[in-house]
Motif scaffolding. Structure first.
Motif, mmCIF file in Angstrom:
data_model
loop_
_atom_site.group_PDB
_atom_site.id
_atom_site.type_symbol
_atom_site.label_atom_id
_atom_site.label_comp_id
_atom_site.label_asym_id
_atom_site.label_seq_id
_atom_site.Cartn_x
_atom_site.Cartn_y
_atom_site.Cartn_z
ATOM 1 N N UNK A 1 113.453 -92.707 27.052
ATOM 2 C CA UNK A 1 113.858 -91.649 27.515
ATOM 3 C C UNK A 1 115.409 -91.254 27.276
ATOM 4 N N UNK A 2 116.121 -92.183 27.083
ATOM 5 C CA UNK A 2 117.623 -92.075 26.912
ATOM 6 C C UNK A 2 117.871 -91.856 25.707
ATOM 7 N N UNK A 3 117.036 -92.070 24.704
ATOM 8 C CA UNK A 3 117.385 -92.051 23.236
ATOM 9 C C UNK A 3 117.166 -90.785 22.676
ATOM 10 N N UNK A 4 118.237 -90.437 21.615
ATOM 11 C CA UNK A 4 118.400 -89.208 21.132
ATOM 12 C C UNK A 4 116.934 -88.688 20.251
ATOM 13 N N UNK A 5 116.396 -89.580 19.716
ATOM 14 C CA UNK A 5 115.070 -89.249 18.831
ATOM 15 C C UNK A 5 113.962 -88.986 19.844
ATOM 16 N N UNK A 6 114.018 -89.581 21.152
ATOM 17 C CA UNK A 6 112.971 -88.871 22.112
ATOM 18 C C UNK A 6 113.254 -87.659 22.512
ATOM 19 N N UNK A 7 114.503 -87.556 22.854
ATOM 20 C CA UNK A 7 114.947 -86.091 23.492
ATOM 21 C C UNK A 7 114.874 -84.929 22.372
ATOM 22 N N UNK A 8 114.876 -85.528 21.064
ATOM 23 C CA UNK A 8 114.886 -84.445 19.811
ATOM 24 C C UNK A 8 113.131 -84.060 19.881
ATOM 25 N N UNK A 9 112.202 -85.153 20.191
ATOM 26 C CA UNK A 9 110.939 -84.959 20.137
ATOM 27 C C UNK A 9 110.292 -84.054 21.232
ATOM 28 N N UNK A 10 111.007 -84.125 22.415
ATOM 29 C CA UNK A 10 110.494 -83.597 23.589
ATOM 30 C C UNK A 10 111.080 -82.132 23.471
ATOM 31 N N UNK A 11 112.223 -81.928 22.717
ATOM 32 C CA UNK A 11 112.883 -80.452 22.517
ATOM 33 C C UNK A 11 111.953 -79.613 21.679
ATOM 34 N N UNK A 12 111.261 -80.348 20.683
ATOM 35 C CA UNK A 12 110.571 -79.806 19.548
ATOM 36 C C UNK A 12 109.546 -78.981 20.345
ATOM 37 N N UNK A 13 109.349 -77.353 19.477
ATOM 38 C CA UNK A 13 108.608 -76.686 19.857
ATOM 39 C C UNK A 13 107.040 -76.896 19.314
ATOM 40 N N UNK A 14 106.828 -77.951 18.666
ATOM 41 C CA UNK A 14 105.720 -78.315 18.112
ATOM 42 C C UNK A 14 104.944 -79.344 18.589
ATOM 43 N N UNK A 15 103.596 -79.634 18.432
ATOM 44 C CA UNK A 15 102.976 -80.725 18.696
ATOM 45 C C UNK A 15 101.749 -80.970 17.819
#
Length: 314
Positions: free
Chosen positions: A123-137
């Protein structure tokens, strides 16, 4: 699944163990080799099986936050993208993967503290934050995320090292290779492929009748190393004038014996390939000076065997 480099390492380890034990039979050594090979695939299944437990950890954290006495707006309306990822659902619903986990009696249930720690780290990693912020799934996006998790979260984990050590004597050394195969599987699934248990040896995966069996390669290497162990050991001792056999590092001795056995008994493998392989292995399993020692001595002894007519390459 297993390539020649990994097989050479496994033969070396069995040979190294026999050097230390001194009383292991060839049949026992071959059984140990087979168990070691199978264990790498088992570890691959075990590590791929962490996808669903990690996802469940995320769901439990979301539910726990919702049940707080006074939850925040974010806790009342959380981002559930990771908790709802398609990869976990895909593996959960795959009967073949469920069978592979069940057959081996694999479960992450008892490692909840480790799962929570890994999820917090993710949860602290940038790659995870970018994934969560993405508008796609999409499944492909979920697979890319878990590829990053496999690449970055497990290799240097002390807690995971202890878990693997408790479950199998083989697993810690096989972790990096097994994780690489997990990532290959995710790439395959992302393209719409279905999960299937990989063949144990790469020669089986390629299904080329002209290709030499990797299993036969490993067993033949071990058999010839065992048969020539005393002769090769004597050659090594004679070649190093200021060292007796007992003073040569056991890992170096086992590597050179394996290298000589390969050079003498596999006419289609170039000498340069053999030397390079064992030098590379020595960098990970020997002393800081092992690569220089193994390189120089293997080169010299292989040349001697060639001059005596005992090594002939096709």
């Amino acid at each position: 699944m297993l390539n020649r480099r990994i097989l050479r390492i496994k033969v070396f380890k069995v040979l190294y163990g026999s050097v230390l034990a001194g009383n292991i039979s060839l049949s026992e050594a071959e059984s140990e080799l087979d168990l070691s090979c199978e264990s790498t695939r088992d570890l691959y299944v075990f590590m791929l099986g962490i996808v669903s437990p990690l996802t469940m950890t995320a769901k439990e954290r979301i539910e726990s936050a919702r049940k707080k006495f006074n939850p925040t707006e974010e806790e009342r309306n959380p981002n559930t993208k990771f908790a709802d990822n398609a990869l976990a659902k895909l593996l959960d619903e795959d009967p073949d993967f469920a069978k592979a986990m069940s057959k081996r009696k694999f479960s992450w249930e008892q490692y909840d503290l480790f799962l929570k720690k890994i999820y917090s780290s993710i949860c602290e990693k940038d790659y995870f934050k970018e994934y969560m912020a993405s508008g796609t799934a999409s499944l492909a996006e979920d697979c890319r995320l878990f590829t990053r998790i496999f690449e970055e979260e497990f290799v240097d984990s002390v807690e995971l090292e202890q878990i693997l050590e408790d479950k199998s004597i083989w697993w810690n050394d096989d972790l990096a290779y097994s994780l690489t195969y997990c990532c290959r599987t995710l790439e395959h699934l992302a393209k719409g492929g279905r999960w299937e248990l990989p063949s144990l040896y790469q020669s089986e995966m390629k299904k080329d009748a002209r290709m030499e069996s990797d299993k036969q390669f490993a067993h033949k290497l071990l058999q010839n190393a065992f048969a020539g162990k005393q002769r090769y050991s004597s050659m090594i001792s004679e070649a190093v004038s200021n060292w007796d056999q007992d003073r040569i590092v056991s890992t170096d001795m086992a590597l050179i014996i394996a290298g000589l056995a390969e050079a003498e008994n596999f006419p289609t493998i170039p000498v340069k390939v053999t030397i390079n392989e064992y030098v590379e292995i020595s960098k990970y399993y020997g002393t800081p000076k092992s690569s220089i020692f193994v390189n120089g001595l293997l080169d010299r002894l292989i040349q001697k065997l060639a001059n005596d007519g005992k090594i002939r390459k096709i």
